[in-house]
Scaffold this motif. Structure first.
Motif, PDB file in Angstrom:
ATOM      1  N   UNK A 109       0.792  -1.230   0.000  1.00  0.00           N
ATOM      2  CA  UNK A 109       0.000   0.000   0.000  1.00  0.00           C
ATOM      3  C   UNK A 109       0.812   1.261   0.000  1.00  0.00           C
ATOM      4  N   UNK A 110       2.157   1.124   0.184  1.00  0.00           N
ATOM      5  CA  UNK A 110       2.998   2.301   0.238  1.00  0.00           C
ATOM      6  C   UNK A 110       2.889   3.020   1.565  1.00  0.00           C
ATOM      7  N   UNK A 111       3.718   4.028   1.756  1.00  0.00           N
ATOM      8  CA  UNK A 111       3.737   4.736   3.035  1.00  0.00           C
ATOM      9  C   UNK A 111       3.494   6.237   2.872  1.00  0.00           C
ATOM     10  N   UNK A 112       3.228   6.657   1.667  1.00  0.00           N
ATOM     11  CA  UNK A 112       3.024   8.084   1.436  1.00  0.00           C
ATOM     12  C   UNK A 112       1.614   8.497   1.840  1.00  0.00           C
ATOM     13  N   UNK A 113       1.416   9.781   2.176  1.00  0.00           N
ATOM     14  CA  UNK A 113       0.049  10.249   2.485  1.00  0.00           C
ATOM     15  C   UNK A 113      -0.859  10.100   1.263  1.00  0.00           C
ATOM     16  N   UNK A 114      -2.157  10.137   1.515  1.00  0.00           N
ATOM     17  CA  UNK A 114      -3.099   9.897   0.417  1.00  0.00           C
ATOM     18  C   UNK A 114      -3.710  11.194  -0.112  1.00  0.00           C
ATOM     19  N   UNK A 115      -3.005  12.306   0.107  1.00  0.00           N
ATOM     20  CA  UNK A 115      -3.556  13.613  -0.271  1.00  0.00           C
ATOM     21  C   UNK A 115      -4.006  13.688  -1.736  1.00  0.00           C
ATOM     22  N   UNK A 116      -3.235  13.035  -2.617  1.00  0.00           N
ATOM     23  CA  UNK A 116      -3.571  13.147  -4.041  1.00  0.00           C
ATOM     24  C   UNK A 116      -4.330  11.924  -4.562  1.00  0.00           C
ATOM     25  N   UNK A 117      -4.823  11.087  -3.665  1.00  0.00           N
ATOM     26  CA  UNK A 117      -5.639   9.959  -4.098  1.00  0.00           C
ATOM     27  C   UNK A 117      -7.040  10.469  -4.412  1.00  0.00           C
ATOM     28  N   UNK A 118      -7.824   9.653  -5.092  1.00  0.00           N
ATOM     29  CA  UNK A 118      -9.188  10.087  -5.402  1.00  0.00           C
ATOM     30  C   UNK A 118     -10.198   9.020  -4.955  1.00  0.00           C
ATOM     31  N   UNK A 119     -11.423   9.494  -4.758  1.00  0.00           N
ATOM     32  CA  UNK A 119     -12.500   8.573  -4.363  1.00  0.00           C
ATOM     33  C   UNK A 119     -12.983   7.853  -5.620  1.00  0.00           C
ATOM     34  N   UNK A 120     -12.774   6.560  -5.661  1.00  0.00           N
ATOM     35  CA  UNK A 120     -13.189   5.789  -6.827  1.00  0.00           C
ATOM     36  C   UNK A 120     -14.686   5.473  -6.750  1.00  0.00           C
ATOM     37  N   UNK A 121     -15.117   5.059  -5.578  1.00  0.00           N
ATOM     38  CA  UNK A 121     -16.530   4.710  -5.404  1.00  0.00           C
ATOM     39  C   UNK A 121     -16.865   4.817  -3.919  1.00  0.00           C
ATOM     40  N   UNK A 122     -18.092   5.221  -3.613  1.00  0.00           N
ATOM     41  CA  UNK A 122     -18.486   5.319  -2.205  1.00  0.00           C
ATOM     42  C   UNK A 122     -19.938   4.923  -2.049  1.00  0.00           C
ATOM     43  N   UNK A 123     -20.290   4.474  -0.863  1.00  0.00           N
ATOM     44  CA  UNK A 123     -21.666   4.077  -0.574  1.00  0.00           C
ATOM     45  C   UNK A 123     -22.100   4.618   0.773  1.00  0.00           C
ATOM     46  N   UNK A 124     -23.358   4.997   0.880  1.00  0.00           N
ATOM     47  CA  UNK A 124     -23.897   5.587   2.105  1.00  0.00           C
ATOM     48  C   UNK A 124     -24.699   4.568   2.886  1.00  0.00           C
ATOM     49  N   UNK A 125     -24.665   4.673   4.206  1.00  0.00           N
ATOM     50  CA  UNK A 125     -25.717   4.029   4.992  1.00  0.00           C
ATOM     51  C   UNK A 125     -26.216   5.045   6.011  1.00  0.00           C
TER      52      UNK A 125
END
Lengths: 298, 168
Positions: A109-125
């Motif tokens: 998974x690496x050790x760098x922060x995820x600041x530049x990652x993006x939300x691929x998919x999300x679900x609500x409950x």
């Protein structure tokens, strides 16, 4: 800080409780009061049920003709969707803790922060969001659960696609605190959630919970998240069946996503990469991911 | 009713202090802890005939405490409470006062679920499975909540010496 040290620190923290102003009998008085209220409420409910039944018998034809007899329970969530930015912000805190607590490099998974990652998919409950985040190079992904305030809740992990590749393996988690029963007085409910990376040919994933309900996961480029609520007394140890379909709606795989709930047999999978042997555990009913090798049940 | 009262009174007399401590560690405030315990004991009284027969009362009360505490933490006024602001603590006997404050502050910074998992696991000494039952969540959730809570506590408390009183 060892476990014993932590126990001692906690013990010390609560060692001197202030004197309680409770009188002997206060608890019994409060208990009796609650018992009386419950009995009155129960009696009231019974009377109301009888009244509704009586009215229903009289008015049923009209009511049925007016709305077709159907009554939509209309489960409406008060949950407001978090923006992708808010999801990333909340997950970044969880990620920092995750990197402190574990070694994400082990899972690729690496050790760098995820600041530049993006939300691929999300679900609500009812009480939160479950999301999959993907790195800019799409070589790593993270699974993140947040509560309604955008704070970490539940599980978080991050993997490398090469170390934990797409597969039909899926583990469902549950939490009774993460859902709102439609009847808050007497109802019980249970929130399920799961997520992962499925093989590229997967177009649709459904989950069948122990109450017989079948719901769809949100899928994007193989990444999926699923959340659902089961009302009533649900046995959380029963199978939750995940079914994977391709774009032609052909079934590709079916797995019990609840086989690793802490009980049940598991088996080890392993794969050699260079000098490293990567070992992980899956429920016995599931297959190891591609390129892996069973090392026997235990 | 007399038998219920007698058994219930005996249980409360034996366990109230332990329950107050558990609730306090979960919520970080003695007044709130007393409210949580009162709520839990009233519900226990109602359910006493069934609970006393079928399950250990401690487990039942713990579950109510966990649920009530998490509900409490969701209330709007609770959300706005500054976690850095610490209530006064009574005189300490084992650790230096500043250490106790540090532990209290570190606990207060944990999310409610993480704090509950740590208290039940490391103070009450419950197994992961028991904590999962009390928190009504899966074992994996308990493990991940606990691991991250421990990492945060370790980070914040690493300077503390877990030895008896340090003279200033």
């Amino acid at each position: 800080m060892t476990e014993k040290n932590l126990h001692d620190l906690l013990n010390d923290l609560c060692a001197d409780p202030p004197t309680s102003d409770q009188l002997p009998g206060d608890d019994i008085r409060r208990g009796r009061r609650l018992l009386r209220r419950r009995r009155v409420a129960l009696g009231g409910t019974t009377l109301a049920s009888v009244a509704v039944l009586a009215v229903g018998v009289t008015l049923a034809p009209d009511v049925l003709s007016a709305d077709g007899g159907a009554s939509d329970s209309g489960v409406t969530s008060t949950q407001q969707a978090l923006s992708d930015g808010e999801i990333l912000e909340g997950c970044a805190v969880a990620d920092e803790q995750f990197r402190d607590a574990t070694d994400p490099a082990k899972a690729g998974g690496g050790t760098d922060p995820i600041d530049d990652w993006r939300v691929e998919v999300s679900g609500l409950n009812d009480r939160g969001v479950t999301a999959v985040l993907v790195s800019p190079d799409r070589e790593r992904y993270a699974f993140c659960g947040l509560d309604e305030r955008g704070s970490e809740y539940g599980d978080y992990y991050r993997h490398g696609v090469d170390v934990v590749p797409p597969s039909f393996d899926v583990w469902v988690q549950y939490d009774r605190e993460r859902c709102e029963p439609s009847d808050p007085e007497s109802g019980r409910c249970l929130a399920w959630y799961a997520g992962g990376l499925a093989p590229a040919e997967v177009d649709r994933v459904t989950f069948r919970t122990p109450d017989g309900e079948v719901t769809e996961a949100d899928v994007s480029n193989g990444y999926y998240v699923w959340t659902a609520e089961s009302e009533g007394r649900v046995d959380e140890t029963k199978p939750v069946w995940a079914t994977f379909y391709d774009a032609d709606d052909e079934q590709l795989a079916r797995r019990n996503a609840n086989a690793a709930s802490g009980e049940g047999p598991v088996k080890q999978c392993s794969r050699t990469e260079g000098d490293d042997t990567i070992v992980w555990t899956v429920p016995e009913v599931q297959t190891c991911a591609d390129g892996s090798e069973d090392s026997g049940s235990r | 009713m007399q038998r219920r009262d007698a058994e219930f009174t005996e249980y409360v007399a034996a366990r109230r202090t332990h329950l107050r401590r558990t609730a306090y560690l979960m919520c970080g405030d003695w007044h709130t802890a007393d409210d949580l315990v009162q709520t839990a004991l009233a519900k226990l009284y109602v359910a006493w005939p069934r609970i006393h027969r079928d399950v250990p009362p401690d487990a039942y009360v713990r579950r109510i405490l966990v649920r009530a505490n998490i509900d409490e933490s969701r209330r709007p006024w609770r959300r706005e409470r500054a976690t850095e602001e610490l209530p006064e603590s009574p005189a300490e006997e084992t650790f230096a006062v500043e250490d106790r404050e540090q532990v209290r502050a570190a606990l207060a910074r944990l999310a409610p679920g993480q704090r509950t998992a740590v208290v039940l696991r490391y103070w009450a000494g419950l197994s992961v499975e028991e904590v999962a039952r009390d928190m009504e969540c899966s074992i994996g959730t308990v493990k991940s909540q606990t691991a991250r809570a421990i990492a945060r506590l370790r980070d914040q408390l690493s300077a503390l010496e877990p030895t008896p009183r340090r003279e200033s």
